[in-house]
Enzyme design. Structure first.
Site, short mmCIF file in Angstrom:
data_model
loop_
_atom_site.label_atom_id
_atom_site.label_comp_id
_atom_site.label_asym_id
_atom_site.label_seq_id
_atom_site.Cartn_x
_atom_site.Cartn_y
_atom_site.Cartn_z
N HIS A 222 0.80 -1.23 0.00
CA HIS A 222 0.00 0.00 0.00
C HIS A 222 0.82 1.27 0.00
O HIS A 222 0.29 2.36 -0.16
CB HIS A 222 -0.96 0.03 1.19
CG HIS A 222 -0.28 0.39 2.49
ND1 HIS A 222 0.42 -0.52 3.23
CD2 HIS A 222 -0.17 1.57 3.15
CE1 HIS A 222 0.91 0.06 4.31
NE2 HIS A 222 0.58 1.33 4.29
C1 UD1 Z 1 -2.12 6.17 5.00
C2 UD1 Z 1 -0.88 6.68 5.74
C3 UD1 Z 1 0.14 5.57 5.82
C4 UD1 Z 1 -0.46 4.31 6.41
C5 UD1 Z 1 -1.73 3.93 5.67
C6 UD1 Z 1 -2.38 2.80 6.38
C7 UD1 Z 1 -0.30 9.05 5.47
C8 UD1 Z 1 0.59 9.99 4.78
N1 UD1 Z 1 -0.26 7.78 5.02
O1 UD1 Z 1 -1.71 5.85 3.67
O2 UD1 Z 1 1.22 5.98 6.65
O3 UD1 Z 1 0.48 3.28 6.32
O4 UD1 Z 1 -2.62 5.04 5.65
O5 UD1 Z 1 -3.26 2.12 5.56
O6 UD1 Z 1 -1.00 9.43 6.37
N2 UD1 Z 1 -8.38 5.65 -0.35
C9 UD1 Z 1 -9.55 4.95 -0.56
N3 UD1 Z 1 -10.39 4.76 0.50
C10 UD1 Z 1 -10.12 5.24 1.74
C11 UD1 Z 1 -8.94 5.95 1.94
C12 UD1 Z 1 -8.06 6.13 0.89
O7 UD1 Z 1 -9.84 4.51 -1.67
O8 UD1 Z 1 -10.94 5.01 2.66
C13 UD1 Z 1 -7.46 5.83 -1.50
C14 UD1 Z 1 -7.64 7.20 -2.14
O9 UD1 Z 1 -7.44 7.06 -3.51
C15 UD1 Z 1 -6.47 7.99 -1.55
C16 UD1 Z 1 -5.41 6.91 -1.39
O10 UD1 Z 1 -6.12 5.74 -1.04
O11 UD1 Z 1 -6.06 9.03 -2.36
C17 UD1 Z 1 -4.40 7.24 -0.32
O12 UD1 Z 1 -5.04 7.48 0.94
P1 UD1 Z 1 -4.27 8.24 2.11
O13 UD1 Z 1 -5.08 8.24 3.34
O14 UD1 Z 1 -3.78 9.54 1.60
O15 UD1 Z 1 -2.97 7.39 2.33
P2 UD1 Z 1 -2.77 5.83 2.52
O16 UD1 Z 1 -2.04 5.30 1.34
O17 UD1 Z 1 -4.04 5.18 2.91
N1 UDP Z 2 -4.67 -4.93 8.31
C1 UDP Z 2 -5.98 -5.38 8.32
N2 UDP Z 2 -6.54 -5.75 7.13
C2 UDP Z 2 -5.86 -5.71 5.96
C3 UDP Z 2 -4.52 -5.26 5.96
C4 UDP Z 2 -3.95 -4.85 7.16
O1 UDP Z 2 -6.62 -5.44 9.37
O2 UDP Z 2 -6.44 -6.07 4.93
C5 UDP Z 2 -4.07 -4.50 9.59
C6 UDP Z 2 -2.76 -5.18 9.93
O3 UDP Z 2 -2.98 -6.40 10.58
C7 UDP Z 2 -2.07 -4.13 10.79
C8 UDP Z 2 -2.56 -2.83 10.21
O4 UDP Z 2 -3.73 -3.13 9.46
O5 UDP Z 2 -2.49 -4.22 12.14
C9 UDP Z 2 -1.50 -2.26 9.34
O6 UDP Z 2 -2.02 -1.25 8.57
P1 UDP Z 2 -1.37 -0.78 7.21
O7 UDP Z 2 -0.58 -1.89 6.62
O8 UDP Z 2 -2.46 -0.22 6.41
O9 UDP Z 2 -0.46 0.44 7.66
P2 UDP Z 2 0.99 0.60 8.29
O10 UDP Z 2 1.11 -0.30 9.46
O11 UDP Z 2 1.98 0.33 7.22
O12 UDP Z 2 1.03 2.05 8.65
#
Ligand code: UD1
Ligand code: UDP
Length: 387
Positions: A222
């Protein structure tokens, strides 16, 4: 002592999950002393990235949802800051609890510190030493706006000291005289707590996915470096296909929506190959109990997630990390996490290595005793009694 009011700020999936450890500890041991309020910034809004966790993990429901949604980082963070300020002025909490390193963490740190509400940062001190990563900027800035900093590992605690935080500080603590703690990791609390429950409640998932114990690879992707760079994503996924074919092993891939969006917008042929391959199981994000079940039962994990690589250790699984660096450096030193960036050669070499021999891998207890949330809450109460 009068009751204290703590305001949680969450927004992204991992923070919602982390906050459940604190919510549960408050409910079980501190409900006579602590009132809990929660702001959800709305950074994650899809049901499977947000709502599912509140239902399943019995987390304190958000009292406020700012509904900011997705946007460029500055715009998204600024919308959060404004909304958080309004709540702070209305609720006047004694302290603000922040988790991890997302834009929601940063917004909470800026809004709270500027209005002089003490910031309590859980998962402080982690560093990748790569400031092109949005999370690295969020961590550094949030730590330096905090009054209480709970570092989950030795490495994180040392990073704080190297940045000028002083372990010898004494009360009263403030943003100018912060207190740093070496704790464990509240996610270890969660994995211990939910492991048994996942087997009881989600056992059918393995049959639905046509996978057996120790006979599938769990993969998540991701991070922006992997999803937004087409050639990296293509390299990683074509390597998965060739490994699955060579080793005849299923890959279960609960993908974040941004990964699916990238596949649909620029890599349609590859997306179609993945969906037509008999070993590939691309599925929507799963709930935490489902994820825990998959982590417990898989053969190996391949991921760019911070949380998932650490959970690999909790469940004693070897893990390949699709990044150049990690904040959980003890796992690399331990030999159970291998950093491969997005290199097909390195992914293949480490995959083959872990496939041949895992029996001599060791998984020491780096992350505390499973009661870190209790420790954190006791220290917070102590601060409010003695500050
Ligand atoms: C965010 C965090 C990252 C974390 C991740 C956990 C920041 C900078 N990044 O990344 O550190 O590891 O969450 O999962 O805060 N989107 C959807 N549905 C949603 C939310 C997002 O489709 O409910 C899509 C949108 O296209 C959006 C993209 O994901 O533009 C990125 O979402 P964003 O919250 O900016 O960052 P993550 O990649 O989710
Ligand atoms: N996770 C989850 N469902 C998924 C993928 C991840 O519940 O389909 C959980 C995972 O077990 C962990 C957390 O989400 O506890 C990690 O989140 P993510 O990988 O989105 O973000 P990061 O830890 O890299 O910030």
């Amino acid at each position: 002592m009068s009751r204290i009011k703590l305001l949680n700020i969450v927004g992204a999936r991992p923070q919602i999950i982390k906050s459940s450890a604190i919510s549960r500890a408050i409910r079980q041991s501190f409900s006579d002393k602590i009132d809990e309020l929660t702001i959800h910034t709305g950074q994650h809004y899809d049901k499977e990235l947000s709502e599912v966790f509140f239902d399943e993990l019995e987390i304190h429901r958000p009292d406020f949802n700012l509904g900011v949604g997705s946007a460029l980082h500055g715009r998204q963070t600024s919308m959060m800051i404004g909304g958080i300020e309004d709540v702070l002025l209305q609720e006047k909490p004694d302290g603000v609890l922040l988790y991890g390193d997302t834009n929601s963490t940063l917004a909470g740190a800026i809004a709270s510190s500027k209005l002089h509400f003490p910031v309590i940062h859980i998962e402080a001190g982690l560093r990748s030493f790569n400031k092109t990563m949005p999370e690295e900027l969020n961590r550094i800035m949030s730590d330096h706006a905090s009054t209480l900093l709970f570092a989950p590992t030795n490495a994180a605690f040392k990073n704080l000291i190297n940045e000028g935080f002083r372990p010898e500080n004494s009360p009263p603590y403030s943003i100018n005289n912060p207190k740093i703690y070496l704790t464990g990791d509240i996610m270890y609390d969660n994995s211990l707590f939910f492991a048994g429950l996942s087997e009881k409640k989600k056992a059918g998932l393995m049959d639905d996915l046509r996978i057996g114990r120790d006979n599938f690879i769990l993969a998540t992707i991701h991070r922006d470096i992997n999803t937004d760079d087409r050639s990296r994503l293509e390299n990683i996924l074509t390597t998965f296909i060739s490994l699955a074919d060579e080793f005849s092993v299923p890959f279960v891939m609960p993908f974040h929506p941004r990964t699916i969006n990238s596949l649909k917008s620029g890599l349609q042929a590859l997306y179609s190959d993945l969906r037509n391959n008999k070993f590939m199981r691309i599925i929507p994000p799963v709930s935490f109990l489902e994820m825990t079940l998959l982590e417990k039962n898989c053969k190996m994990i391949v991921t760019d997630s911070g949380g998932v690589q650490k959970e690999s250790h909790f469940f004693r699984k070897p893990c390949i990390v699709l990044r150049k660096e990690t904040e959980w450096i003890e796992l690399v030193t331990n030999g159970t996490v291998k950093l491969v960036d997005a290199s097909p050669e390195l992914i293949k070499a480490e995959f083959a290595g872990f496939s041949q021999n895992c029996s001599d891998l060791d998984y020491p207890g780096f992350y505390g005793d499973g009661k870190t949330a209790d420790f954190i809450l006791k220290e917070i109460l102590f601060l409010f009694e003695n500050n």
